[in-house]
Design a protein around this motif. Structure first.
Motif, PDB file in Angstrom:
ATOM      1  N   UNK A 117       0.784  -1.179   0.088  1.00 18.42           N
ATOM      2  CA  UNK A 117       0.002   0.099   0.085  1.00 18.42           C
ATOM      3  C   UNK A 117       0.851   1.222  -0.095  1.00 18.42           C
ATOM      4  N   UNK A 118       0.384   2.239  -1.091  1.00 18.24           N
ATOM      5  CA  UNK A 118       1.334   3.588  -0.930  1.00 18.24           C
ATOM      6  C   UNK A 118       0.903   4.477   0.344  1.00 18.24           C
ATOM      7  N   UNK A 119       1.716   5.197   0.767  1.00 13.02           N
ATOM      8  CA  UNK A 119       1.464   5.967   1.847  1.00 13.02           C
ATOM      9  C   UNK A 119       1.173   5.590   3.234  1.00 13.02           C
ATOM     10  N   UNK A 120       1.748   4.421   3.535  1.00 13.59           N
ATOM     11  CA  UNK A 120       1.797   3.885   4.799  1.00 13.59           C
ATOM     12  C   UNK A 120       2.972   4.208   5.514  1.00 13.59           C
ATOM     13  N   UNK A 121       2.806   5.270   6.647  1.00 15.97           N
ATOM     14  CA  UNK A 121       3.852   5.710   7.523  1.00 15.97           C
ATOM     15  C   UNK A 121       4.253   4.713   8.712  1.00 15.97           C
TER      16      UNK A 121
ATOM     17  N   UNK B 146      -9.549  -0.906   1.232  1.00 10.97           N
ATOM     18  CA  UNK B 146      -8.634  -0.506   2.328  1.00 10.97           C
ATOM     19  C   UNK B 146      -8.093   0.939   1.901  1.00 10.97           C
ATOM     20  N   UNK B 147      -7.323   1.049   0.883  1.00 10.29           N
ATOM     21  CA  UNK B 147      -6.943   2.281   0.382  1.00 10.29           C
ATOM     22  C   UNK B 147      -8.035   3.357   0.103  1.00 10.29           C
ATOM     23  N   UNK B 148      -9.352   3.218   0.021  1.00  8.61           N
ATOM     24  CA  UNK B 148     -10.399   4.065  -0.127  1.00  8.61           C
ATOM     25  C   UNK B 148     -10.558   4.625   1.268  1.00  8.61           C
ATOM     26  N   UNK B 149     -10.618   3.466   2.187  1.00  4.34           N
ATOM     27  CA  UNK B 149     -10.943   3.858   3.626  1.00  4.34           C
ATOM     28  C   UNK B 149      -9.782   4.899   4.283  1.00  4.34           C
ATOM     29  N   UNK B 150      -8.638   4.441   3.872  1.00  4.79           N
ATOM     30  CA  UNK B 150      -7.487   5.523   4.280  1.00  4.79           C
ATOM     31  C   UNK B 150      -7.623   6.795   3.589  1.00  4.79           C
ATOM     32  N   UNK B 151      -8.043   6.780   2.379  1.00  7.34           N
ATOM     33  CA  UNK B 151      -8.180   8.080   1.824  1.00  7.34           C
ATOM     34  C   UNK B 151      -9.353   8.919   2.446  1.00  7.34           C
ATOM     35  N   UNK B 152     -10.262   8.205   2.906  1.00  7.72           N
ATOM     36  CA  UNK B 152     -11.290   8.963   3.732  1.00  7.72           C
ATOM     37  C   UNK B 152     -10.949   9.510   4.980  1.00  7.72           C
ATOM     38  N   UNK B 153      -9.818   8.821   5.693  1.00  4.86           N
ATOM     39  CA  UNK B 153      -9.509   9.256   6.769  1.00  4.86           C
ATOM     40  C   UNK B 153      -8.607  10.296   6.723  1.00  4.86           C
TER      41      UNK B 153
END
Length: 463
Positions: free
Chosen positions: A21-25, A260-267
């Motif tokens: 996943x991209x953008x996971x810190x 999952x990526x869409x949920x992270x984008x919403x967060x």
């Protein structure tokens, strides 16, 4: 606090997805599911890439009447060191009760249960947190939990309780906005009020998760998409202060990578909306509390003497001295928690003042959770018992409290079936007996040559 950024709960079922996943810190791993000597390859690769890993404990029981177990603390400390973590986290909850303080058998909940927001419970919790802080090599942050039931006679709101805890101990807070929503639906507690009373400067990071509502009760499942009201609370919190980190939790019913990526984008969008709103409020990151003139709460007495959270006086409902608990306070809390847990897992009478209907819902939820977890740690049992597994286990759980971990629970369940009149007969009963005998002794039984041949034959037939 070190800035963490945007993260996701690392689980073995989605390990490959998380790595890609991209953008996971950063990621958070359940501490009890990580073996320091055999770290999962996925976590090792993430660490090599510079992704922070935070161990998240679930079994310490800091809100229990007994002092924290030294062995559990040592295990949590070891995981923090092996993972190179900047902090560790646990819960404001109790997970077991009974024992020497109550002269009764020790009971295990297998679940996080709420602590009464009383002065006794606060003093006990503060001392337990200090013990944990002294034993850990990195800072500790503690999480507010979701609850189906409310304790009678509580003396503080959730925000006041968290404020006092942080002020007296310097502990950091892990704020779960999904749990604030859960407590709003189930207990009528307003998230806005809780946020207004929090010591915002003590926040280490934030949890976001999904759930579902059934018959007027919100279940914090971590197995459903994050709903709009939870994102709204996140936006509200982000409008009050810059959040060091936000993490999406998902424990079951894992969706595909795209969802999952869409949920992270919403967060991220919710946090960004809150940050934009914060930028238009004259730079004020902490709201003025109701009834005060400059950001501190009105107090009936002297300011609190604890260290760490700073920023304001003691909330009105809380006491002003961080006194250590005496053994009588621990015993009072022990008796109260044991009575509640016994009603939930052993079918004893409901303690006075509790909502009987809600307690029944909680008891059924605990039994269902035990059935689900036992099915994971002992997957052979659902295979042996088939569609009757869940019904049989829930019936067993309602009258048989856990007396150890989930593996012991699986053995106890199988033994009860073998000793009682269970509809599983013939081949199913023989397989259940073999499974139990193989695991109940100090070491697995040596398999007979005939048994080995039989199992190999059955395997070949299935193939």
């Amino acid at each position: 606090m070190r800035r963490l950024g945007t993260g996701i709960g690392w689980r073995p079922e989605i390990a490959d997805t998380v790595e890609r996943m991209p953008g996971i810190d950063w990621v958070e791993a359940v501490a009890e599911n990580v073996c320091p000597g055999h770290l999962p390859d996925s976590l090792l690769r993430l660490r090599e890439r510079g992704v922070t890993v935070v161990p998240h404990g679930v079994s310490l029981g800091l809100g229990g009447a007994e002092r924290p177990d030294a062995g559990r603390l040592a295990a949590l400390a070891e995981r923090a060191e092996v993972l190179g973590s900047p902090l560790v986290t646990e819960h404001i909850a109790f997970v077991r009760a009974g024992g020497p303080l109550t002269a009764s058998p020790r009971l295990e909940a297998g679940h996080l249960l709420p602590v009464p927001r009383t002065r006794d419970a606060l003093r006990v919790l503060c001392e337990n947190v200090r013990i944990a802080q002294d034993a850990l090599p990195v800072p500790l942050a503690v999480e507010n939990i979701a609850a189906l039931v409310a304790w009678p006679g509580e003396e503080m709101t959730e925000g006041q309780f968290l404020y006092e805890l942080a002020d007296r101990t310097g502990v950091r807070l892990l704020i779960d906005v999904a749990n604030l929503h859960t407590n709003h639906v189930n207990r009528g507690e307003e998230p806005v009020k809780a946020l207004a009373e929090l010591p915002l400067e003590a926040i280490a990071y934030v949890h976001v998760a999904g759930g579902f509502e059934r018959d007027g009760v919100w279940h914090d499942s971590h197995a459903h998409p994050v709903p709009g009201p939870v994102l709204d609370i996140l936006t509200d919190l982000a409008s009050r202060t810059a959040l060091p980190g936000v993490l999406l939790e998902r424990d079951e019913n894992f969706p595909g990578p795209g969802e999952l990526e869409r949920e992270l984008d919403a967060v991220r969008e919710a946090v960004g909306t809150g940050a934009t709103a914060r930028g238009t409020t004259d730079g004020r990151e902490r709201p003025v509390r109701e009834g005060t003139g400059s950001g501190g709460a009105a107090s009936e007495g002297a300011p609190g003497e604890g260290a760490g959270s700073g920023g304001g006086s003691v909330p009105p409902a809380a006491e002003t001295a961080p006194a250590a608990p005496d053994e009588a306070a621990r015993q009072r809390l022990a008796l109260a928690e044991a009575a509640l847990l016994s009603a939930l897992v052993a079918g004893t009478p409901v303690p006075e003042g509790f909502d009987r209907v809600r307690l029944g819902v909680q008891a059924r939820a605990l039994a269902a959770k035990r059935a689900d977890v036992v099915a994971k740690v002992a997957p052979e049992l659902p295979l042996i018992l088939g569609s009757g597994y869940r019904t049989a286990f829930v019936a067993y759980a309602q009258g048989h409290p856990m007396r150890g971990g989930y593996r012991q629970d699986a053995l106890d369940f199988a033994e009860e079936l073998l000793m009682g009149a269970h509809p599983a007969q013939g081949r199913a009963r023989r397989e259940l007996r073999r499974w139990w005998l193989d695991r109940s002794g100090p070491a697995p039984r040596p398999a007979s040559r005939l048994g080995q041949v039989g199992r190999v034959g059955r395997s070949l037939i299935r193939r």
